[in-house]
Design a protein around this motif. Structure first.
Motif, PDB file in Angstrom:
ATOM      1  N   ASP A 136       0.861  -1.186   0.000  1.00  0.00           N
ATOM      2  CA  ASP A 136       0.000   0.000   0.000  1.00  0.00           C
ATOM      3  C   ASP A 136       0.901   1.241   0.000  1.00  0.00           C
ATOM      4  O   ASP A 136       1.087   1.898   1.019  1.00  0.00           O
ATOM      5  CB  ASP A 136      -0.947  -0.042   1.209  1.00  0.00           C
ATOM      6  N   HIS A 161      -3.049  -4.561   2.711  1.00  0.00           N
ATOM      7  CA  HIS A 161      -4.412  -4.206   2.307  1.00  0.00           C
ATOM      8  C   HIS A 161      -5.204  -3.409   3.337  1.00  0.00           C
ATOM      9  O   HIS A 161      -6.024  -2.568   2.975  1.00  0.00           O
ATOM     10  CB  HIS A 161      -5.165  -5.487   1.918  1.00  0.00           C
ATOM     11  N   ASP A 165      -1.086  -3.002  -4.034  1.00  0.00           N
ATOM     12  CA  ASP A 165      -1.530  -1.593  -4.014  1.00  0.00           C
ATOM     13  C   ASP A 165      -0.296  -0.697  -4.185  1.00  0.00           C
ATOM     14  O   ASP A 165      -0.004   0.175  -3.359  1.00  0.00           O
ATOM     15  CB  ASP A 165      -2.315  -1.254  -2.743  1.00  0.00           C
ATOM     16  N   HIS A 220      -1.449  -9.914  -0.699  1.00  0.00           N
ATOM     17  CA  HIS A 220      -2.079  -8.624  -0.380  1.00  0.00           C
ATOM     18  C   HIS A 220      -3.172  -8.705   0.696  1.00  0.00           C
ATOM     19  O   HIS A 220      -3.088  -8.065   1.734  1.00  0.00           O
ATOM     20  CB  HIS A 220      -2.628  -8.005  -1.669  1.00  0.00           C
ATOM     21  N   ASN A 279      -5.393  -5.249  -5.019  1.00  0.00           N
ATOM     22  CA  ASN A 279      -6.666  -4.935  -5.693  1.00  0.00           C
ATOM     23  C   ASN A 279      -6.603  -3.614  -6.453  1.00  0.00           C
ATOM     24  O   ASN A 279      -7.224  -3.469  -7.508  1.00  0.00           O
ATOM     25  CB  ASN A 279      -7.823  -4.940  -4.688  1.00  0.00           C
ATOM     26  N   HIS A 280      -5.835  -2.643  -5.956  1.00  0.00           N
ATOM     27  CA  HIS A 280      -5.763  -1.348  -6.644  1.00  0.00           C
ATOM     28  C   HIS A 280      -4.788  -1.360  -7.821  1.00  0.00           C
ATOM     29  O   HIS A 280      -4.561  -0.321  -8.436  1.00  0.00           O
ATOM     30  CB  HIS A 280      -5.391  -0.240  -5.656  1.00  0.00           C
TER      31      HIS A 280
HETATM   32 FE   LIG Z   1      -5.758  -3.264  -1.079  1.00  0.00          FE
END
Ligand SMILES: [Fe+2]
Ligand SMILES: [Fe+2]
Length: 403
Positions: free
Chosen positions: A124, A316, A153, A278, A201-202
């Motif tokens: 992240d 995450h 991320d 993640h 996910n990003h």
């Molecule tokens: Fe995430």
């Protein structure tokens, strides 16, 4: 003499027009003690297809060719990759691309367990705020890590309408991030810090249940995990680093789980086996019943338990957490430690919730951090470090004689 001066003038004019690459960074797709992949990004009209390198201060420069590919999504850049092989372990190398005068430096990893191995893991990272990233990068580079694992991320460059018209959008963040990484992720000794990537996910258009086609820039920048999406990096005979895709472009179950079982089974004699992914199996802010964490506990953690994984680094949530050692979903002194939880460069930190009911947590706090891993022989140390460079949590252990 006159011809020599003419030659000097011509060379100066040529160097005036040679552009510095937009970004230069290092990754691996093979043995990290004897190889390196150098990637550099230029504008398409820059003619550059060679890389020169040498062990620092020794002998002539060797040359290696590169492969090129256009930057995805019509960005006006070209990606060049050069693969350096047959390098010596624990050795400093210099390199330069053929369109610049700048020299860059890196060090190959040790393959001897008695040499200290030191690297960072954090996730992240860059959500568009340059100053936040620069603070995180400087604090972590100051630790002189030999490489950095980014637990997903990476650049928050996801978009739902990726293939629609290209405006100035979030995907530009990949470019901004890699430029900043090139500049900032250099150790005090002047070594570039190689990247071991993990997808989050990003980093995809639709966060979950996508394919590599929905993460075209991630897959173009990094030679591993290639389209397989998950990978293992073996360092000497004593460390294995397993990077997994927690359901973003590859399913948690099925092929990835079968691969994970086979990889860990083959490495039962390796003293330090670490997994990085993640979405957490053991959350601190979200509910234990959240969908992806439940899937990871169904398909992956039983495999970790069967093959005595050392630790799982999760991200995450943008919190810090460290679990008790866990095996078969209960506290067990010989179990797996789950730690991390994201929040390396991003400042939107979350507060752990309902921690009194989360029996598995040994520590949980709202804290921006990365983890410094130090391994030597059979000893391992995980230190959680905040953006002031302060160690606020640590976990130290020896690998058992028999796993
Ligand atoms: Fe995430
Ligand atoms: Fe995140």
């Amino acid at each position: 003499m006159k011809r020599f001066i003419q030659l000097l003038i011509i060379l100066s004019i040529v160097s005036l027009f040679a552009e510095e690459p937009l970004a230069v960074f290092l990754t691996w797709e093979d043995n990290p003690s004897t190889s390196m992949v150098v990637t550099w990004i230029t504008s398409p009209n820059e003619k550059t297809n060679k890389l020169s390198y040498q062990p620092a201060g020794k002998g002539d420069w060797d040359e290696v060719g590169s492969v090129e590919q256009p930057f995805p999504l019509d960005f006006p850049y070209t990606i060049h990759k050069a693969r350096l092989t047959n390098l010596k372990p624990e050795t400093e190398y210099r390199f330069k691309t053929d369109n610049e005068n700048n020299e860059w430096r890196f060090r190959t990893l040790p393959n001897d367990p008695t040499s200290e191995l030191k690297f960072i893991i954090g996730g992240d990272l860059y959500n568009g705020h340059n100053s936040d990233f620069i603070e995180a990068a400087r604090t972590s580079a100051a630790q002189s890590p030999q490489f950095a694992v980014i637990g997903g991320d990476i650049a928050y460059a996801h978009e739902r309408k990726l293939f629609k018209e290209r405006k100035k959008t979030k995907r530009e963040r990949w470019i901004k991030w890699i430029k900043l990484w090139t500049k900032e992720m250099v150790t005090p000794e002047g070594y570039m810090i190689p990247i071991v990537p993990v997808i989050g996910n990003h980093d995809t258009i639709g966060h979950y249940n996508q394919t590599p086609r929905q993460s075209p820039i991630y897959y173009a920048l990094f030679p591993t995990p290639n389209s397989q999406g998950y990978d293992v990096l073996d360092i000497g005979q004593h460390v294995s680093l397993i990077t997994l895709d927690s359901g973003h472009t590859h399913a948690i179950s099925g092929r990835q789980s079968l691969w994970l079982e086979a990889v860990l089974k083959q490495r039962r004699s390796i003293p330090h086996t670490l997994a990085v992914y993640h979405v957490p199996a053991y959350p601190a802010a979200r509910k234990l019943s959240s969908r992806r964490g439940t899937l990871i506990r169904k398909y992956w953690t039983p495999i970790f338990d069967r093959h005595n994984l050392t630790a799982a680094f999760e991200h995450h949530e943008h919190t810090y957490k460290r679990t008790h050692p866990l095996r078969h979903h209960t506290i067990d002194p010989n179990g797996v430690i789950y730690l991390g939880n994201g929040g390396w460069g991003v400042k939107n930190i979350r507060t752990p919730k309902n921690t009194d009911k989360k029996w598995y947590l040994a520590k949980a706090m709202p804290k921006q951090h990365f983890i410094l891993v130090t391994i030597k022989d059979r000893s391992r140390l995980f230190q959680a470090i905040d953006m002031q460079g302060t160690i606020f949590d640590h976990y130290q252990a020896e690998a058992p004689a028999v796993k």
